[in-house]
Scaffold this active site. Structure first.
Site, PDB file in Angstrom:
ATOM      1  N   CYS A  38       0.963  -1.272  -0.010  1.00  0.00           N
ATOM      2  CA  CYS A  38      -0.039   0.112  -0.056  1.00  0.00           C
ATOM      3  C   CYS A  38       0.751   1.134  -0.039  1.00  0.00           C
ATOM      4  CB  CYS A  38      -0.925   0.026   1.035  1.00  0.00           C
ATOM      5  SG  CYS A  38      -1.933   1.347   1.331  1.00  0.00           S
ATOM      6  N   SER A  40       0.619   3.887   1.768  1.00  0.00           N
ATOM      7  CA  SER A  40       0.855   4.125   3.238  1.00  0.00           C
ATOM      8  C   SER A  40       2.005   3.849   3.676  1.00  0.00           C
ATOM      9  CB  SER A  40      -0.441   3.778   4.075  1.00  0.00           C
ATOM     10  OG  SER A  40      -1.609   4.479   3.601  1.00  0.00           O
ATOM     11  N   HIS A  43       4.817   5.737   2.413  1.00  0.00           N
ATOM     12  CA  HIS A  43       4.766   7.224   2.930  1.00  0.00           C
ATOM     13  C   HIS A  43       5.647   7.067   4.046  1.00  0.00           C
ATOM     14  CE1 HIS A  43       2.083   9.624   0.698  1.00  0.00           C
ATOM     15  NE2 HIS A  43       0.907   8.658   0.937  1.00  0.00           N
ATOM     16  N   HIS A  59       0.068  -3.149   6.898  1.00  0.00           N
ATOM     17  CA  HIS A  59      -1.283  -2.960   7.530  1.00  0.00           C
ATOM     18  C   HIS A  59      -2.477  -3.291   7.090  1.00  0.00           C
ATOM     19  CE1 HIS A  59      -0.811  -0.091   4.785  1.00  0.00           C
ATOM     20  NE2 HIS A  59      -2.119   0.420   4.890  1.00  0.00           N
ATOM     21  N   CYS A 165      -7.763  -2.366   3.702  1.00  0.00           N
ATOM     22  CA  CYS A 165      -7.294  -0.942   3.590  1.00  0.00           C
ATOM     23  C   CYS A 165      -7.917  -0.388   2.363  1.00  0.00           C
ATOM     24  CB  CYS A 165      -5.700  -0.767   3.539  1.00  0.00           C
ATOM     25  SG  CYS A 165      -5.159   0.686   3.397  1.00  0.00           S
TER      26      CYS A 165
HETATM   27 ZN   LIG Z   1      -3.286   1.084   3.204  1.00  0.00          ZN
END
Ligand SMILES: [Zn+2]
Ligand SMILES: [Zn+2]
Length: 365
Positions: A38, A40, A43, A59, A165
């Protein structure tokens, strides 16, 4: 257990052998079966979100409960579960009102540690942080039991993983947060894992037209296959002008920004029709600022809202999304355009950043 650890920003993840402690009261140990790659995670890897390292990332995942700690009653060994990356204390004002994404019940412990402030993972005796109190790029995860949602066992683990997610965030943004009515017009800016799920959420809601925008033609082709009626390549055209052309000069009823940059947030506000709404979904870098035009908001009576995690209530909405998938009302199979072995994880990030996959998922043995 083995886990993919970020030790320093802008370096690849390292798969390391770590020591894992048993679950304490209110915690569970889960054998991970599938984990999505993902933005995220990226990041954190690139420093957009400066968080303390070393950290086990990951996650968006699903697995099987292997062991429960004292006092756990909601799940038992053998249950198939989807991880939720937000806690759910069940007692705070937000949990009590159904806005579980905003739970403040554990704000006194960091988001990368268990509720007692400690970590269940260690490297050479030193604690390693767990992204979102999870860290699912790992064979096994010990985490708070409130962050696993039991799920029907006939749902494939790869599908279950992405519900945790990107599917929840994208479809939830449409049906839980914005509550898009049938027949209303929608724009989706950015057709990555979340954006494509906004597209299929808009189709599920009966929106029309569904206008998708991206910089890459292969992403726009994905968007059409998930229900977009029109596409705009933002590298060669003016997104806002293109949207107005398709909507009698007015703009759309709901414009979703699935990217989270200054430019895309402003496009979403500008492309919303008078009386319409811009919905910010993609999570920006912490430093991002966007100069909106307050007069446009006032004269146009526009609404700007943010949605985190699709505003879902995981215990209610994950099972609903599983049913929608197995009834073929949404298509999670086509979203998973690549699977990887665990040791291919850095290749998974490379292909995601190159825009070559809809969603890539790591499958564990
Ligand atoms: Zn995610
Ligand atoms: Zn709470």
């Amino acid at each position: 257990m083995r886990a993919a650890v970020l030790t320093e920003i802008n370096t690849p993840l390292q798969i390391l052998d770590l020591e894992q402690e048993l679950p304490r009261a209110g915690e569970v140990r889960v054998r991970v079966k599938a984990a999505g790659v993902c933005m995220s995670d990226w990041h954190i890897m690139n420093g957009d979100w400066p968080l303390p390292l070393p950290m086990v990332l990951g996650h968006e995942a699903a697995g099987v409960v292997a062991e429960i700690g004292p006092g756990v009653t909601a799940v038992k060994p053998g249950d198939h579960v989807i991880f939720s990356f937000r806690p759910h204390c069940g007692r705070c004002r937000y949990c009590s009102s159904g806005q579980t994404v905003l739970c403040i019940g554990h704000n006194d412990s960091p988001r990368w540690r268990m509720h007692d402030g400690t970590s269940r993972v260690k490297l050479n005796g030193e604690p390693v942080n767990q992204m979102a109190r999870l860290g699912t790029f790992a064979d096994e995860v010990v985490c708070p039991a409130e962050q696993v949602v039991p799920i029907r066992p006939d749902l494939p683990f790869t599908h279950a993983a992405i519900i945790g997610c990107s599917v929840a965030t994208g479809i939830g943004a449409v049906i839980r947060h914005a509550r898009v009515p049938a027949g209303s017009s929608v724009l989706i800016i950015g057709c990555g894992g979340v954006g494509l799920n906004i597209v299929q959420g808009a189709r599920l809601a009966g929106a029309n037209p569904i206008i998708a925008c991206d910089l890459r033609d292969n992403k726009l082709a994905y968007a059409r296959s998930f229900g977009a009626t029109h596409t705009i390549n933002a590298s060669s055209g003016d997104v806002v002008a293109g949207v107005r052309e398709l909507t009698d000069g007015l703009g759309v009823d709901t414009a979703f920004d699935a990217i989270g940059s200054e430019a895309t947030a402003l496009q979403a506000v500008d492309a919303a029709a008078p009386g319409g709404r811009a919905v910010l979904v993609g999570i920006p870098a912490f430093s991002t600022r966007a100069p909106i035009s307050p007069s446009q908001i006032v004269y146009g009576e526009k609404l700007i809202s943010g949605t985190y995690y699709g505003s879902v209530r995981p215990n209610i909405d994950f099972p609903i999304l599983a049913d929608l998938d197995l009834q073929k009302k949404i298509d999670l199979d086509a979203l998973i355009s690549r699977t990887y072995r665990f040791d291919e994880i850095n290749e998974g990030f490379r292909l995601m950043l190159a825009g070559e996959v809809a969603r890539g998922v790591i499958v564990f043995d």
